[in-house]
Design an enzyme around this catalytic site. Structure first.
Site, PDB file in Angstrom:
ATOM      1  N   ASP A   1      35.691  -1.866 118.368  1.00 11.16           N
ATOM      2  CA  ASP A   1      36.814  -2.512 117.699  1.00 11.16           C
ATOM      3  C   ASP A   1      36.246  -3.035 116.381  1.00 11.16           C
ATOM      4  O   ASP A   1      35.034  -3.175 116.225  1.00 11.16           O
ATOM      5  CB  ASP A   1      37.406  -3.650 118.543  1.00 11.16           C
ATOM      6  CG  ASP A   1      38.805  -4.018 118.040  1.00 11.16           C
ATOM      7  OD1 ASP A   1      39.140  -3.660 116.892  1.00 11.16           O
ATOM      8  OD2 ASP A   1      39.560  -4.667 118.784  1.00 11.16           O
TER       9      ASP A   1
HETATM   10  C1  BGC Z   1      42.209  -4.850 116.453  1.00 12.59           C
HETATM   11  C2  BGC Z   1      42.361  -3.357 116.688  1.00 12.59           C
HETATM   12  C3  BGC Z   1      42.690  -2.686 115.377  1.00 12.59           C
HETATM   13  C4  BGC Z   1      41.579  -2.996 114.384  1.00 12.59           C
HETATM   14  C5  BGC Z   1      41.778  -2.366 113.027  1.00 12.59           C
HETATM   15  C6  BGC Z   1      41.230  -5.167 115.339  1.00 12.59           C
HETATM   16  O1  BGC Z   1      41.255  -6.507 115.018  1.00 12.59           O
HETATM   17  O2  BGC Z   1      41.801  -5.482 117.639  1.00 12.59           O
HETATM   18  O3  BGC Z   1      43.367  -3.119 117.618  1.00 12.59           O
HETATM   19  O4  BGC Z   1      42.834  -1.318 115.566  1.00 12.59           O
HETATM   20  O5  BGC Z   1      41.512  -4.400 114.191  1.00 12.59           O
HETATM   21  O6  BGC Z   1      42.842  -2.950 112.374  1.00 12.59           O
END
Ligand code: BGC
Length: 765
Positions: free
Chosen positions: A229
């Protein structure tokens, strides 16, 4: 180009470099090897391609895209084929925007209704979640674009999401949380899986070899890429060994250097790096679809259909709905004028167009009755009461305000704003023909339900909400959604009510999540999992077991076309190891004309009967399958499993109320990690207890963000959490600041802590 050929030409240094992103949304292009960059974009219910130059706080500054309803609503369709259509549309938009990997869908389960990000997830049930996620992935990938299934796994709270440990017993992990991902992985083979931010039983998901390699790749046969993530890479060396391939956004030169040193020093195998680089290459070098044309009008129509096929008619006394065109109807509630269509955070889509209910039904009169933030006053209420007493029917739009549903922050309660409650109370007292259209990404407490006749749940309905809701309330469409999660009467009825949202998450309720708990504990709910009414009626007949297939006939006994969701539950034999009263093991949605009958078949498998005891086992005995109130017995051969000594009389045998820590400890050994000093896993808020500098920084960030965004900006809680309650490791790599700055902060806080240990009375903060 064959990815193995390219890999064989790459230096060790370049292979390691390839495994960290180039910037927030792209992997590295390496021209000398002919490797193109791979572009990623959020998210589950529409594309979020950020505008060029959009900064860290500009989460919502993105290019227009179709905003489909959020998963909280589409899940209620119980229709993987519909999710596939949505996936295809998102894939087409991604393709024409040059996006290679769509970051979604999410298959995390809804463990507690307060999770700020539940609106992005499908269900409390793993079968339903997994099947719907698989549908969406299949659709996205049919366009040639990759889908990234997220957040693997046990990311079920937003509080301290990058620094908390989800402590869960093996059986629960397997039967619930992993099963949702397993179904999606096996059925749809996503191009990528995103490792969650949190730890699972003491190990960060990015470094979790058992999850990422033993289970995901070896047991489930997954061959795709694992990506962190954003900012979730914890220890690059451990992550390579664990099978975590790509670090995003990856602005972390210190971690890259550490990996190089580890390879040179023989502490990290070259094979692990090769495997990760190969998986990235495979995706980056795949044939790309030629960018097509997006048919925006068709996508808007699909967004409307998704609402029509997912909205849930929760209550409909005296068949008040559908309304007839002759009726004198008044719309109320600020949400009728400014519709809430989605939640806040990385899934936020900038809609290409928006049709609210007032655009769709311009002929109806409108009286606000409350403000957008849910507050009201005597004047607004008096005006609403006057209008209500003169109308035949009142339709009130209400639900959670925008601030209540955001990534990065959980809710404290399930209460609707006070002003909306007063509006419903005032209006229903003068006009019995009151309809409430509920907008929220999950259950809200509805103490007023008895006072109104009809309630239609529309989730977070996306950009085409107006026309779809208009069609539903006027009967041009027949509601056919069924709840994908239980709606408790009060928050206190949830088993997790007393202990959810702690620094580390104790999954004390074990397998008793959602209906598995309410049914076993005999706790009444407002609306049960699977509930949903229609303007027509259905009857079930002729339930049979033919080999391993359960068949049943469903007839539309009313006078309108409609769709029913046949749900197959399996109940275990009495006695033995504790199990839920019944579990969902199959579902099929069927469209029926008035008087029409169709026969459905549900294929049963070993897993339909199995529980996890160090492996999947089917205890012998007589199981019962039920569909639509009919049931059939299914005898199965199998071992008699020894019942654990602690079970008789335990909370798990007779769950009721919140389980205590002592109950939970029966489920396994949960080591408490003893943190003696601050580290890169600590948060700025942690450090602020011992470091003036950290406290000053925390105050500074708070001041800056509040000034930049304004106190009422729904993004503020998420950005505050992501900077103050996130692990320093994650803040550092998301912000791309030098790691040594953060290490210095940690060092200073630890020094102070040591001094304090010598003179504990001193407290300067
Ligand atoms: C989120 C993800 C997301 C990523 C990119 C993170 O903070 O948990 O779900 O895809 O950011 O935006």
């Amino acid at each position: 180009m064959d990815h193995q050929d390219v890999l064989s030409k790459m230096t060790e240094k370049d292979k390691i470099a390839l495994c960290s992103g180039q910037n927030a949304w792209s992997t590295k292009a390496m021209a000398k090897y002919g490797i193109p960059a791979m572009v990623c974009a959020d998210g589950p219910h529409g594309l979020r391609v950020q505008e060029p130059g959009a900064g860290l706080t500009d989460v919502h500054r993105s290019r227009p895209a179709t905003c489909f309803p959020a998963a909280a609503l589409t899940a209620c369709s119980w229709d993987p084929a519909l999710l596939e259509e949505m996936g295809r549309a998102i894939g087409t938009e991604a393709e024409s925007s040059g996006v290679d990997l769509v970051l979604g869908p999410g298959a995390n389960l809804k463990r507690d209704p307060r999770c700020g990000r539940n609106f992005e997830y499908f269900s409390e049930d793993p079968l339903l979640s997994g099947a719907l996620a698989a549908g969406e992935i299949a659709g996205i990938q049919k366009t040639g674009v990759g889908a990234c299934l997220k957040h693997f796994v046990c990311n079920n709270q937003e509080y301290r999401r990058t620094a908390s440990d989800s402590r869960v017993d093996e059986r629960t992990l397997r039967e619930l949380y992993l099963t949702a991902f397993e179904i999606a992985v096996r059925e749809a083979k996503p191009a990528a899986v995103m490792a969650a931010y949190n730890m699972v039983n003491g190990i960060y998901c990015s470094d979790h070899k058992e999850l990422l390699t033993d289970i995901l790749r070896h047991q489930w046969g997954y061959e795709g890429l694992v990506v962190t993530d954003w900012g979730g890479m914890h220890d690059r060396v451990a992550a390579f060994e664990a099978g975590c391939d790509l670090s995003m956004p990856g602005k972390n030169p210190a971690q890259v250097r550490a990996a190089r040193r580890a390879v040179n020093g023989g502490r990290l195998s070259r094979e692990a790096v090769d495997e990760s680089a190969a998986r990235i290459l495979k995706l980056a070098l795949r044939e790309r679809p030629a960018p097509g044309q997006t048919d925006w009008a068709a996508h808007h129509r699909l967004a409307a259909r998704m609402v029509r096929e997912s909205a849930v008619l929760l209550q409909n006394k005296d068949q008040l709905l559908p309304l007839s065109p002759e009726q004198n109807v008044v719309l109320m509630g600020a949400m009728a004028a400014s519709p809430r269509i989605q939640g806040t955070g990385s899934s936020h889509v900038h809609p290409v167009q928006l049709t609210g209910i007032r655009d769709a039904l311009p002929g109806l009169s409108y009286v606000p009755g409350c403000r957008e933030d849910g507050s009201t006053d005597e004047m607004l209420l008096a005006e609403a009461a006057r209008a209500a007493s003169q109308a035949q029917t009142v339709v009130i739009f209400a639900g959670f305000p925008e601030q209540a549903e955001t990534e990065g922050a959980d809710r404290r309660d399930l209460k609707m704003p006070e002003g909306q409650l007063r509006l419903i109370e005032t209006v229903s007292a003068v006009n019995p023909n009151t309809v409430v259209v509920l907008t929220s990404g999950g259950p809200v407490e509805c103490p007023w339900a008895e006072h109104v006749k009809s309630i239609l749940y529309v989730g977070l309905p996306g950009q085409a909400c107006g026309e779809a809701i208009g069609d539903l309330i006027y009967g041009r469409a027949n509601p056919c959604g069924r709840l994908a999660e239980s709606w408790p009467i009060r928050l206190e009825d949830c088993p997790t009510a007393a202990y959810y949202g702690a620094q580390n998450a104790q999954y004390r309720e074990g397998i008793y999540v959602g209906y598995r708990y309410y049914e076993k504990a005999g706790v009444p709910v407002r609306w049960a999992f699977g509930h949903g009414l229609s303007y027509t009626t259905f009857a079930y007949s002729d339930l049979r077991l033919i080999g391993d297939v359960v068949t049943v006939s469903v007839t539309n006994t009313g006078d309108r076309p409609g769709a029913e969701v046949a749900q197959l539950y399996i109940a275990p034999p009495a006695g033995g190891i504790h199990r839920p009263i019944r579990e969902l093991k199959g579902f099929l949605k069927v469209k029926l004309e008035p008087g029409q009958t169709k026969t459905l078949g549900f294929q049963l498998e070993e897993r339909s009967f199995a529980l996890w005891q160090g492996g999947w086992v089917v205890p012998g005995g007589v199981y019962t399958a039920t569909v639509g109130g009919l049931s059939v017995d299914i005898p199965r051969q199998g071992p008699e499993l020894p019942v654990p000594q602690w079970q008789p009389g335990s909370w798990y045998e007779h769950p009721c109320g919140c389980p205590k820590e002592e109950d939970w400890k029966m489920l396994g050994r949960f080591e408490e990690k003893q943190e003696t000093a601050y580290s890169m896993d600590s948060t700025l808020t942690d450090l602020a207890q011992d470091s003036r500098l950290a406290a000053m920084l925390a105050r500074g960030i708070c001041w800056y963000l509040t000034r930049q965004l304004g106190e009422d900006d729904p993004l503020l809680p998420m950005l505050l959490q992501s900077s103050l309650e996130a692990s320093l490791c994650s803040v550092q790599s998301n912000a791309g600041l030098p790691r040594c700055w953060f290490e210095l902060l940690v060092k200073l806080a630890n020094r102070k802590q040591k001094r304090e240990a010598k003179s504990p009375a001193c407290n300067t903060l």
